[in-house]
Design an enzyme around this catalytic site. Sequence first.
Site, PDB file in Angstrom:
ATOM      1  N   ASP A 197       0.870  -1.170   0.000  1.00 17.00           N
ATOM      2  CA  ASP A 197       0.000   0.000   0.000  1.00 17.00           C
ATOM      3  C   ASP A 197       0.907   1.220   0.000  1.00 17.00           C
ATOM      4  O   ASP A 197       1.517   1.558   1.019  1.00 17.00           O
ATOM      5  CB  ASP A 197      -0.915  -0.016   1.230  1.00 17.00           C
ATOM      6  N   GLY A 222       1.664   4.977  -0.015  1.00 18.11           N
ATOM      7  CA  GLY A 222       1.142   6.305   0.279  1.00 18.11           C
ATOM      8  C   GLY A 222       2.189   7.366   0.030  1.00 18.11           C
ATOM      9  O   GLY A 222       3.343   7.065  -0.298  1.00 18.11           O
ATOM     10  N   ASN A 223       1.806   8.615   0.206  1.00 18.76           N
ATOM     11  CA  ASN A 223       2.740   9.716  -0.032  1.00 18.76           C
ATOM     12  C   ASN A 223       3.869   9.745   0.986  1.00 18.76           C
ATOM     13  O   ASN A 223       4.982  10.164   0.673  1.00 18.76           O
ATOM     14  CB  ASN A 223       1.984  11.050   0.004  1.00 18.76           C
ATOM     15  N   VAL A 275       3.236   0.686   3.165  1.00 20.82           N
ATOM     16  CA  VAL A 275       2.924  -0.432   4.048  1.00 20.82           C
ATOM     17  C   VAL A 275       3.158  -1.696   3.242  1.00 20.82           C
ATOM     18  O   VAL A 275       2.577  -1.895   2.177  1.00 20.82           O
ATOM     19  CB  VAL A 275       1.475  -0.359   4.561  1.00 20.82           C
ATOM     20  N   GLY A 309      -9.217   7.582  -5.466  1.00 21.58           N
ATOM     21  CA  GLY A 309      -7.893   7.027  -5.223  1.00 21.58           C
ATOM     22  C   GLY A 309      -7.942   5.539  -4.913  1.00 21.58           C
ATOM     23  O   GLY A 309      -8.880   5.050  -4.269  1.00 21.58           O
ATOM     24  N   ASP A 356      -6.252   3.877  -2.829  1.00 16.07           N
ATOM     25  CA  ASP A 356      -6.228   3.601  -1.399  1.00 16.07           C
ATOM     26  C   ASP A 356      -7.626   3.638  -0.800  1.00 16.07           C
ATOM     27  O   ASP A 356      -7.974   2.819   0.054  1.00 16.07           O
ATOM     28  CB  ASP A 356      -5.298   4.584  -0.678  1.00 16.07           C
ATOM     29  N   THR A 372      -0.925  11.174   5.189  1.00 14.72           N
ATOM     30  CA  THR A 372      -0.571  12.515   4.743  1.00 14.72           C
ATOM     31  C   THR A 372      -1.815  13.397   4.690  1.00 14.72           C
ATOM     32  O   THR A 372      -1.796  14.565   5.066  1.00 14.72           O
ATOM     33  CB  THR A 372       0.100  12.456   3.362  1.00 14.72           C
ATOM     34  N   THR A 374       3.205  26.678  25.743  1.00 14.15           N
ATOM     35  CA  THR A 374       3.092  26.623  24.280  1.00 14.15           C
ATOM     36  C   THR A 374       3.077  25.178  23.768  1.00 14.15           C
ATOM     37  O   THR A 374       2.255  24.823  22.908  1.00 14.15           O
ATOM     38  CB  THR A 374       4.247  27.399  23.620  1.00 14.15           C
TER      39      THR A 374
END
Length: 255
Positions: A6, A8-9, A13, A107, A109, A132, A184
Amino acid sequence: MILALDVGNSNIVFGGIENSKTAFVTRITTSTEKTDDEYAVLFKTLIELNNLSPENFDGAIISSVVPQLNNILKKAVYKIILKEPMIVGPGIKTGLNIKIDNPAQLGSDLVVGAVAAVAEYPKPLMVIDMGTATTICAIDKDSVYRGGIIYPGVKVSMESLTKSASLLQGISLEAPKKVIGTNTIDSMRSGTVFGNAAMIDGMIDRMSKELEGNVTVVATGGLSSRIIPYCNHKIILDDNLLLKGLQIIYNKNNA
């Protein structure tokens, strides 16, 4: 057993699936700079690290949202198992009934995740994929893919904030002890973790109104385990959802 990728950007996987069971699964960084030989060496090493050999695999299938890597990964996989991998795309049977404006734009995916979810979980359902981008797909009670939403992923949003605000620094993705931050770092962590969780809860509420019945919600993707536990809705975490979908599609096209 089949080899499933798989792509992805951010991550690939990479795993072995047999009879809907995962023999192994690992993540590597997606890189368009690597050659097919470099990927082949990496894949072979990962297979052997999991006490398997290339001879264990009867075939392979790839889902990719990075088109420039498709041929490179096809060659890499072939060099390892000496079998041509299947690529999810036009001409591949998925069994998914897609009713959106332009099904060709969906897509691979999202298709693969939906195929697996339809096969394994009660309908209607939503599939959340956190990488992403964060995507949520809607599938109705008749197993029809109705559409979904896409918004910037957790890390993309965080990186954009730190780049645009010079006084804000990068943080690790951990939930603070309280929602109201007193410094912060904790304020940024709260906004990132609890803010994304609240966004998912809100989208589930809104999307559920457009689906009939009690909606099953399933989440996958590399960042889902960091955010989903802080959602108010009941959401099933399934890290291997896309690999399961790849096996289903492989079987449909290799009967």
